[in-house]
Design an enzyme around this catalytic site. Sequence first.
Site, PDB file in Angstrom:
ATOM      1  N   HIS A 128       0.831  -1.202   0.000  1.00  9.92           N
ATOM      2  CA  HIS A 128       0.000   0.000   0.000  1.00  9.92           C
ATOM      3  C   HIS A 128       0.876   1.265   0.000  1.00  9.92           C
ATOM      4  O   HIS A 128       2.066   1.183  -0.277  1.00  9.92           O
ATOM      5  CB  HIS A 128      -0.993  -0.033   1.155  1.00  9.92           C
ATOM      6  CG  HIS A 128      -1.641  -1.387   1.298  1.00  9.92           C
ATOM      7  ND1 HIS A 128      -2.647  -1.826   0.476  1.00  9.92           N
ATOM      8  CD2 HIS A 128      -1.352  -2.433   2.134  1.00  9.92           C
ATOM      9  CE1 HIS A 128      -2.980  -3.080   0.814  1.00  9.92           C
ATOM     10  NE2 HIS A 128      -2.208  -3.465   1.813  1.00  9.92           N
ATOM     11  N   GLU A 165      -1.822   0.411   8.012  1.00 10.89           N
ATOM     12  CA  GLU A 165      -0.973  -0.649   7.460  1.00 10.89           C
ATOM     13  C   GLU A 165       0.141  -0.041   6.602  1.00 10.89           C
ATOM     14  O   GLU A 165       1.283  -0.503   6.637  1.00 10.89           O
ATOM     15  CB  GLU A 165      -1.818  -1.609   6.624  1.00 10.89           C
ATOM     16  CG  GLU A 165      -1.013  -2.750   6.008  1.00 10.89           C
ATOM     17  CD  GLU A 165      -1.834  -3.615   5.071  1.00 10.89           C
ATOM     18  OE1 GLU A 165      -3.045  -3.361   4.937  1.00 10.89           O
ATOM     19  OE2 GLU A 165      -1.254  -4.549   4.475  1.00 10.89           O
ATOM     20  N   HIS A 220       3.136  -6.703   4.714  1.00 12.33           N
ATOM     21  CA  HIS A 220       1.751  -6.306   4.962  1.00 12.33           C
ATOM     22  C   HIS A 220       1.376  -6.525   6.418  1.00 12.33           C
ATOM     23  O   HIS A 220       2.077  -7.202   7.166  1.00 12.33           O
ATOM     24  CB  HIS A 220       0.789  -7.143   4.092  1.00 12.33           C
ATOM     25  CG  HIS A 220       0.839  -6.802   2.637  1.00 12.33           C
ATOM     26  ND1 HIS A 220      -0.099  -6.007   2.017  1.00 12.33           N
ATOM     27  CD2 HIS A 220       1.744  -7.133   1.683  1.00 12.33           C
ATOM     28  CE1 HIS A 220       0.217  -5.864   0.742  1.00 12.33           C
ATOM     29  NE2 HIS A 220       1.335  -6.551   0.508  1.00 12.33           N
ATOM     30  N   GLU A 301       2.026 -11.330   6.019  1.00  8.35           N
ATOM     31  CA  GLU A 301       1.042 -10.596   6.814  1.00  8.35           C
ATOM     32  C   GLU A 301       1.544 -10.694   8.248  1.00  8.35           C
ATOM     33  O   GLU A 301       1.396 -11.713   8.907  1.00  8.35           O
ATOM     34  CB  GLU A 301      -0.349 -11.238   6.678  1.00  8.35           C
ATOM     35  CG  GLU A 301      -0.895 -11.247   5.250  1.00  8.35           C
ATOM     36  CD  GLU A 301      -1.474  -9.902   4.830  1.00  8.35           C
ATOM     37  OE1 GLU A 301      -1.408  -8.935   5.614  1.00  8.35           O
ATOM     38  OE2 GLU A 301      -1.992  -9.826   3.695  1.00  8.35           O
TER      39      GLU A 301
END
Length: 338
Positions: A128, A165, A220, A301
Amino acid sequence: MTRTTAAPHDEPPRRSRLLRTTTVAAVLVPLCLAGWLGWQAVADRGRDDTGAAHAAGAAAPPSGPFSAAPFSAPADTSPPGAPTASADPPTAAQAAPTADPTTAPTASESAGSATALAGRTVLLDPGHNPGNAAHTAEINRQVDIGNARKECDTTGTSTNAGYSEAEYTLDVSRRARAILTARGATVVLVQDGDQSWGPCIDARAKAGATAHADAAVSVHGDGGPPGGSGFHVIMPARVVAGTADNSAIVAPSHRLGLLLRDSFHAATGEPYADYIASQGLDTRSDLGGLNLSTVPKVFIECGNMRNSTDAKRMTDPQWRQQAAQGIADALTAFLTTR
Ligand code: ZN
């Protein structure tokens, strides 16, 4: 991860059956010590590796060249409150808890030396972008990921307290860059706070080839159910469709994934996710960043930002340093062992 709707997962993940025992622990203990030694060596000049860098070039187009990221000279421009290497000393766990200083390998003798990764290139892909929320039209554009079309990028998730995030992934990636650079690697970040949004997931995937990277990790934090916690690593399923053919990277990416699962767990103490994946491992065919990559690549993650326990950890700069250590150690092991 890319949770843009109320549903925590846009499609049920495939369960990996590819588990195997590795000897990574034997490799990582000396690496951890050596990494700490290397970290110490550069701590004083690494003050800007974790600082925010949103001011200069903030309006640069996402299509610009990726951020080549050799270790920077000191530039104490971090905003107040921004974590710095000197402010976040590694914990006892990072400093090889079982190592006896009188018998432990020296930095020059181990994979953590300043030349261990000389000539190797690593791509870090901070998931992101903090600017994505202000560029919804751009990031909602559909791009081709070989077997489907998908949004260019997403805003990512955040903790309940609003720690995003995108902030997390950029911070951890910068910390990992500092460690890997101290080991001699050339480290390229897909974005380094120097692009106003994105880049798109197809560009993130292709960045590995552009950088001539030997390996890539996309960082992430998940947006899972509040009752679920833990981390997991996502490895590429084989995808041969349209413009995608990642056949050549499936096996090495799997090896990287196993190393990362074990290394991250050892460095952070974070348990395997209890709400998704299996034993901390997942394999997916719906991620453009993996479908279109031509260099070994996995996603991690690091925790579930919607879970209060994980959120507390991920908000803690010292824990993020541990997370970066785990990522850097896995990449080091991947590039120095077979
Ligand atoms: Zn994400």
